[in-house]
Write a protein that holds these residues in place. Structure first.
Motif, PDB file in Angstrom:
ATOM      1  N   LEU A 169      28.386  23.754 102.282  1.00 15.03           N
ATOM      2  CA  LEU A 169      27.057  23.352 101.809  1.00 15.03           C
ATOM      3  C   LEU A 169      26.918  21.837 101.796  1.00 15.03           C
ATOM      4  O   LEU A 169      25.895  21.290 102.253  1.00 15.03           O
ATOM      5  CB  LEU A 169      26.818  23.929 100.409  1.00 15.03           C
ATOM      6  N   ASP A 170      27.941  21.156 101.301  1.00 16.37           N
ATOM      7  CA  ASP A 170      27.879  19.688 101.274  1.00 16.37           C
ATOM      8  C   ASP A 170      27.857  19.119 102.688  1.00 16.37           C
ATOM      9  O   ASP A 170      27.189  18.116 102.957  1.00 16.37           O
ATOM     10  CB  ASP A 170      29.079  19.130 100.501  1.00 16.37           C
ATOM     11  N   SER A 171      28.599  19.750 103.605  1.00 11.72           N
ATOM     12  CA  SER A 171      28.589  19.287 104.987  1.00 11.72           C
ATOM     13  C   SER A 171      27.202  19.453 105.609  1.00 11.72           C
ATOM     14  O   SER A 171      26.719  18.553 106.330  1.00 11.72           O
ATOM     15  CB  SER A 171      29.628  20.086 105.795  1.00 11.72           C
ATOM     16  N   CYS A 172      26.531  20.566 105.326  1.00  8.43           N
ATOM     17  CA  CYS A 172      25.171  20.789 105.836  1.00  8.43           C
ATOM     18  C   CYS A 172      24.195  19.782 105.243  1.00  8.43           C
ATOM     19  O   CYS A 172      23.292  19.281 105.938  1.00  8.43           O
ATOM     20  CB  CYS A 172      24.719  22.206 105.528  1.00  8.43           C
ATOM     21  N   LYS A 173      24.364  19.476 103.967  1.00  8.30           N
ATOM     22  CA  LYS A 173      23.485  18.480 103.339  1.00  8.30           C
ATOM     23  C   LYS A 173      23.662  17.115 104.004  1.00  8.30           C
ATOM     24  O   LYS A 173      22.690  16.398 104.257  1.00  8.30           O
ATOM     25  CB  LYS A 173      23.797  18.384 101.841  1.00  8.30           C
ATOM     26  N   LEU A 176      22.049  17.165 107.490  1.00  4.93           N
ATOM     27  CA  LEU A 176      20.586  17.101 107.408  1.00  4.93           C
ATOM     28  C   LEU A 176      20.121  15.697 107.049  1.00  4.93           C
ATOM     29  O   LEU A 176      19.138  15.184 107.595  1.00  4.93           O
ATOM     30  CB  LEU A 176      20.087  18.111 106.376  1.00  4.93           C
ATOM     31  N   LYS A 177      20.855  15.065 106.164  1.00  6.49           N
ATOM     32  CA  LYS A 177      20.488  13.704 105.752  1.00  6.49           C
ATOM     33  C   LYS A 177      20.580  12.739 106.928  1.00  6.49           C
ATOM     34  O   LYS A 177      19.684  11.909 107.149  1.00  6.49           O
ATOM     35  CB  LYS A 177      21.411  13.265 104.615  1.00  6.49           C
ATOM     36  N   LYS A 178      21.667  12.857 107.699  1.00  6.35           N
ATOM     37  CA  LYS A 178      21.818  11.985 108.864  1.00  6.35           C
ATOM     38  C   LYS A 178      20.744  12.265 109.910  1.00  6.35           C
ATOM     39  O   LYS A 178      20.214  11.342 110.545  1.00  6.35           O
ATOM     40  CB  LYS A 178      23.203  12.174 109.472  1.00  6.35           C
ATOM     41  N   ALA A 179      20.387  13.543 110.114  1.00  8.15           N
ATOM     42  CA  ALA A 179      19.361  13.897 111.099  1.00  8.15           C
ATOM     43  C   ALA A 179      17.999  13.333 110.698  1.00  8.15           C
ATOM     44  O   ALA A 179      17.245  12.830 111.547  1.00  8.15           O
ATOM     45  CB  ALA A 179      19.293  15.411 111.248  1.00  8.15           C
ATOM     46  N   LYS A 180      17.675  13.400 109.427  1.00 10.30           N
ATOM     47  CA  LYS A 180      16.390  12.857 108.965  1.00 10.30           C
ATOM     48  C   LYS A 180      16.353  11.340 109.117  1.00 10.30           C
ATOM     49  O   LYS A 180      15.312  10.758 109.474  1.00 10.30           O
ATOM     50  CB  LYS A 180      16.154  13.252 107.514  1.00 10.30           C
ATOM     51  N   GLN A 181      17.462  10.681 108.819  1.00  9.59           N
ATOM     52  CA  GLN A 181      17.502   9.230 108.983  1.00  9.59           C
ATOM     53  C   GLN A 181      17.320   8.856 110.456  1.00  9.59           C
ATOM     54  O   GLN A 181      16.579   7.916 110.787  1.00  9.59           O
ATOM     55  CB  GLN A 181      18.826   8.689 108.441  1.00  9.59           C
ATOM     56  N   ALA A 182      17.966   9.592 111.360  1.00  8.70           N
ATOM     57  CA  ALA A 182      17.835   9.312 112.791  1.00  8.70           C
ATOM     58  C   ALA A 182      16.423   9.611 113.282  1.00  8.70           C
ATOM     59  O   ALA A 182      15.875   8.899 114.135  1.00  8.70           O
ATOM     60  CB  ALA A 182      18.852  10.124 113.579  1.00  8.70           C
ATOM     61  N   GLU A 183      15.811  10.664 112.738  1.00  3.64           N
ATOM     62  CA  GLU A 183      14.444  11.016 113.133  1.00  3.64           C
ATOM     63  C   GLU A 183      13.473   9.918 112.730  1.00  3.64           C
ATOM     64  O   GLU A 183      12.581   9.522 113.513  1.00  3.64           O
ATOM     65  CB  GLU A 183      14.037  12.335 112.495  1.00  3.64           C
ATOM     66  N   ALA A 184      13.644   9.412 111.527  1.00  2.94           N
ATOM     67  CA  ALA A 184      12.756   8.349 111.056  1.00  2.94           C
ATOM     68  C   ALA A 184      12.946   7.083 111.890  1.00  2.94           C
ATOM     69  O   ALA A 184      11.974   6.390 112.222  1.00  2.94           O
ATOM     70  CB  ALA A 184      13.042   8.064 109.581  1.00  2.94           C
ATOM     71  N   LYS A 185      14.173   6.794 112.249  1.00  2.00           N
ATOM     72  CA  LYS A 185      14.447   5.613 113.058  1.00  2.00           C
ATOM     73  C   LYS A 185      13.864   5.772 114.459  1.00  2.00           C
ATOM     74  O   LYS A 185      13.289   4.828 115.032  1.00  2.00           O
ATOM     75  CB  LYS A 185      15.954   5.391 113.135  1.00  2.00           C
ATOM     76  N   ALA A 186      13.980   6.989 115.028  1.00  2.00           N
ATOM     77  CA  ALA A 186      13.457   7.229 116.377  1.00  2.00           C
ATOM     78  C   ALA A 186      11.934   7.189 116.395  1.00  2.00           C
ATOM     79  O   ALA A 186      11.313   6.723 117.360  1.00  2.00           O
ATOM     80  CB  ALA A 186      13.953   8.560 116.895  1.00  2.00           C
ATOM     81  N   ALA A 187      11.319   7.670 115.319  1.00  2.00           N
ATOM     82  CA  ALA A 187       9.856   7.651 115.258  1.00  2.00           C
ATOM     83  C   ALA A 187       9.332   6.223 115.155  1.00  2.00           C
ATOM     84  O   ALA A 187       8.267   5.886 115.682  1.00  2.00           O
ATOM     85  CB  ALA A 187       9.373   8.484 114.079  1.00  2.00           C
ATOM     86  N   ALA A 188      10.079   5.358 114.502  1.00  2.00           N
ATOM     87  CA  ALA A 188       9.639   3.966 114.345  1.00  2.00           C
ATOM     88  C   ALA A 188       9.863   3.177 115.617  1.00  2.00           C
ATOM     89  O   ALA A 188       9.007   2.388 116.041  1.00  2.00           O
ATOM     90  CB  ALA A 188      10.395   3.317 113.180  1.00  2.00           C
ATOM     91  N   SER A 211      13.650  15.919 115.735  1.00  2.00           N
ATOM     92  CA  SER A 211      12.909  16.921 114.966  1.00  2.00           C
ATOM     93  C   SER A 211      13.572  18.282 115.099  1.00  2.00           C
ATOM     94  O   SER A 211      13.723  19.046 114.131  1.00  2.00           O
ATOM     95  CB  SER A 211      11.456  16.988 115.426  1.00  2.00           C
ATOM     96  N   GLU A 212      13.979  18.594 116.329  1.00  2.00           N
ATOM     97  CA  GLU A 212      14.697  19.855 116.539  1.00  2.00           C
ATOM     98  C   GLU A 212      16.036  19.855 115.790  1.00  2.00           C
ATOM     99  O   GLU A 212      16.456  20.878 115.225  1.00  2.00           O
ATOM    100  CB  GLU A 212      14.932  20.063 118.026  1.00  2.00           C
ATOM    101  N   GLU A 213      16.692  18.703 115.802  1.00  2.00           N
ATOM    102  CA  GLU A 213      17.974  18.602 115.084  1.00  2.00           C
ATOM    103  C   GLU A 213      17.773  18.790 113.584  1.00  2.00           C
ATOM    104  O   GLU A 213      18.591  19.434 112.901  1.00  2.00           O
ATOM    105  CB  GLU A 213      18.618  17.246 115.375  1.00  2.00           C
ATOM    106  N   VAL A 214      16.686  18.264 113.050  1.00  2.00           N
ATOM    107  CA  VAL A 214      16.384  18.415 111.634  1.00  2.00           C
ATOM    108  C   VAL A 214      16.125  19.882 111.299  1.00  2.00           C
ATOM    109  O   VAL A 214      16.605  20.415 110.280  1.00  2.00           O
ATOM    110  CB  VAL A 214      15.189  17.538 111.236  1.00  2.00           C
ATOM    111  N   GLU A 215      15.328  20.549 112.144  1.00  2.00           N
ATOM    112  CA  GLU A 215      15.049  21.968 111.900  1.00  2.00           C
ATOM    113  C   GLU A 215      16.330  22.800 111.942  1.00  2.00           C
ATOM    114  O   GLU A 215      16.533  23.705 111.119  1.00  2.00           O
ATOM    115  CB  GLU A 215      14.053  22.471 112.954  1.00  2.00           C
ATOM    116  N   LYS A 216      17.190  22.492 112.880  1.00  2.00           N
ATOM    117  CA  LYS A 216      18.458  23.215 112.969  1.00  2.00           C
ATOM    118  C   LYS A 216      19.321  22.967 111.730  1.00  2.00           C
ATOM    119  O   LYS A 216      19.941  23.894 111.180  1.00  2.00           O
ATOM    120  CB  LYS A 216      19.201  22.773 114.227  1.00  2.00           C
ATOM    121  N   ALA A 217      19.383  21.713 111.284  1.00  2.00           N
ATOM    122  CA  ALA A 217      20.169  21.380 110.094  1.00  2.00           C
ATOM    123  C   ALA A 217      19.594  22.051 108.855  1.00  2.00           C
ATOM    124  O   ALA A 217      20.339  22.502 107.966  1.00  2.00           O
ATOM    125  CB  ALA A 217      20.213  19.863 109.911  1.00  2.00           C
ATOM    126  N   GLU A 218      18.266  22.122 108.758  1.00  2.00           N
ATOM    127  CA  GLU A 218      17.648  22.787 107.609  1.00  2.00           C
ATOM    128  C   GLU A 218      17.961  24.275 107.604  1.00  2.00           C
ATOM    129  O   GLU A 218      18.206  24.863 106.537  1.00  2.00           O
ATOM    130  CB  GLU A 218      16.134  22.561 107.643  1.00  2.00           C
TER     131      GLU A 218
END
Length: 403
Positions: A169-173, A176-188, A211-218
């Protein structure tokens, strides 16, 4: 031997990942999912129960069987699922030795006949001890062993699974955190050269990839959370059963105490019967040899002073007043007229110095040898002692009777 190389590599990778997670958690560099307070309290209670149950179990084993070699032998028979041969107890072995010695010394002699009697009672005590050991093992040791080798192993297995699900569970969290950070950076500021994988469509945007990576991580996080919650419930139900374990062990403890009470009570009865039998059997030869002396621990006020010199490590016993009461048959005894019996005289070693309280008594010096005997009507706590031409009453508690 056929090794599964892929599985071995997978297990090694998982072990390395777990080690990194534990290290980061200890250093405070990784997020750690905490268990709820109720579950933490149950785990602490279970650990305490296991530790003390193990100690009580081991010490009870030592109490019932002090010989470590015998305990190892019993353990091996148990693991091999073979019937343990009946082992003679120490008291039974002592009784057998006494009876064998009586055959050598002569069963008709006073010493031989006494050895036979004492040996028989030692065997009885040994039989009672064996019954106590069997009852204690069945009613007390076995339930404790069943908990340690059964219930506790199940609890430990489920706790390990819970810990693994927590790490997942901690590994998935973290993923997901890293994927969201990368998504925000890529969007900017999208950077196709850095964000797209090799052989991927060149027109795909980096933000869409993340975005796909975030959905998969979620999705993985939801699955990990479900597994963790389900395992937490399973572990909680097992840990709550510790209270029932305490109730069961309490009942077993009462049975153990009852077994001890019965054991010591039977031993006391056997020893009292032995004392009576020895006193009766030796009454003609030496009536006070096995009679309890209730005056050994009391000193009557007003008794005459006496000089007592105890040997190293010992102390002379206290005694009652040497003056006989008005109803004591010894009052009419005249020491000068007392004659030693034809049979029944014995040698005795003086243990402590003794100063005569009056002319009817004989003063004693520690370590000297005197001749003693009894006469009809004497107080059982006293004997007639002779040393050369001197004669007088002497207290039994100051003497060591010799054969």
């Amino acid at each position: 031997m056929d090794f599964n190389v892929k599985k071995l590599a997978s297990d090694a990778g998982l072990f390395f990942t777990r080690a990194v997670q534990y290290t980061e958690e200890k250093l405070g560099q990784a997020e750690k999912t905490e268990l709820d307070a109720h579950l933490e309290n149950l785990i602490a209670k279970a650990d305490c129960t296991k530790n003390w149950t193990e100690k009580i179990f081991r010490q009870t084993e030592i109490l019932l069987q002090p010989n470590p070699s015998a305990r190892i032998e019993e353990f091996l028979y148990e693991k091999l699922d073979k019937k343990m041969p009946i082992r003679i107890t120490n008291a039974e072995l002592l009784g057998q030795y006494m009876q064998d010695a009586a055959k050598e010394f002569g069963p008709s002699t006073p010493y031989g006949s006494t050895l036979i009697t004492v040996g028989e009672y030692q065997k009885r005590i040994g039989a009672v001890e064996r019954e106590f050991i069997q009852a204690s093992a069945l009613g007390f040791l076995n339930p404790l062993r069943n908990f340690l080798e059964g219930d506790w192993r199940t609890i430990s297995k489920e706790r390990r699974l819970l810990e693994n699900f927590r790490l997942d569970l901690d590994s998935c969290k973290a993923r997901l955190k890293k994927a969201k950070q990368a998504e925000a950076k890529a969007a900017a500021a999208p950077d196709f050269q850095e964000t797209r994988p090799r052989n991927y469509v060149l027109s795909a945007s980096a933000s869409a990839l993340w975005s796909e990576e975030v959905e998969k991580a979620e999705q993985e996080l939801r699955v990990a959370q479900t597994d963790f919650d389900r395992q937490s419930e399973v572990t909680r139900l097992l840990l709550e059963g510790i209270s029932s374990t305490h109730v069961n062990h309490l009942r077993c403890l009462h049975e153990f105490v009852q077994a001890q009470v019965a054991y010591f009570a039977q031993c006391a009865v056997h020893m009292q019967d032995l004392q009576k039998e020895l006193s009766s059997a030796n009454d003609d030869t030496f009536p006070n040899a096995f009679v309890g002396n209730p005056s050994m621990s009391t000193i009557v006020p007003g008794s005459s002073p006496q000089s007592t010199t105890a040997p190293p490590g010992g102390s002379p016993p206290s005694r009652t007043s040497a003056s006989p009461g008005p109803l004591d048959p010894v009052v009419t005894l005249k020491i000068g007229e007392v004659k030693p019996p034809a049979t029944g005289t014995r040698k005795a070693k003086v243990l402590y110095d003794y100063d005569a309280a009056d002319t009817s008594e004989l003063s004693l010096l520690a370590d000297e040898l005197i001749t003693v005997y009894t006469v009809p009507g004497m107080d059982p706590d006293w004997l007639i002692g002779e040393r050369g031409n001197q004669k007088g009453k002497v207290p039994v508690t100051y003497l060591e009777l010799l054969s």
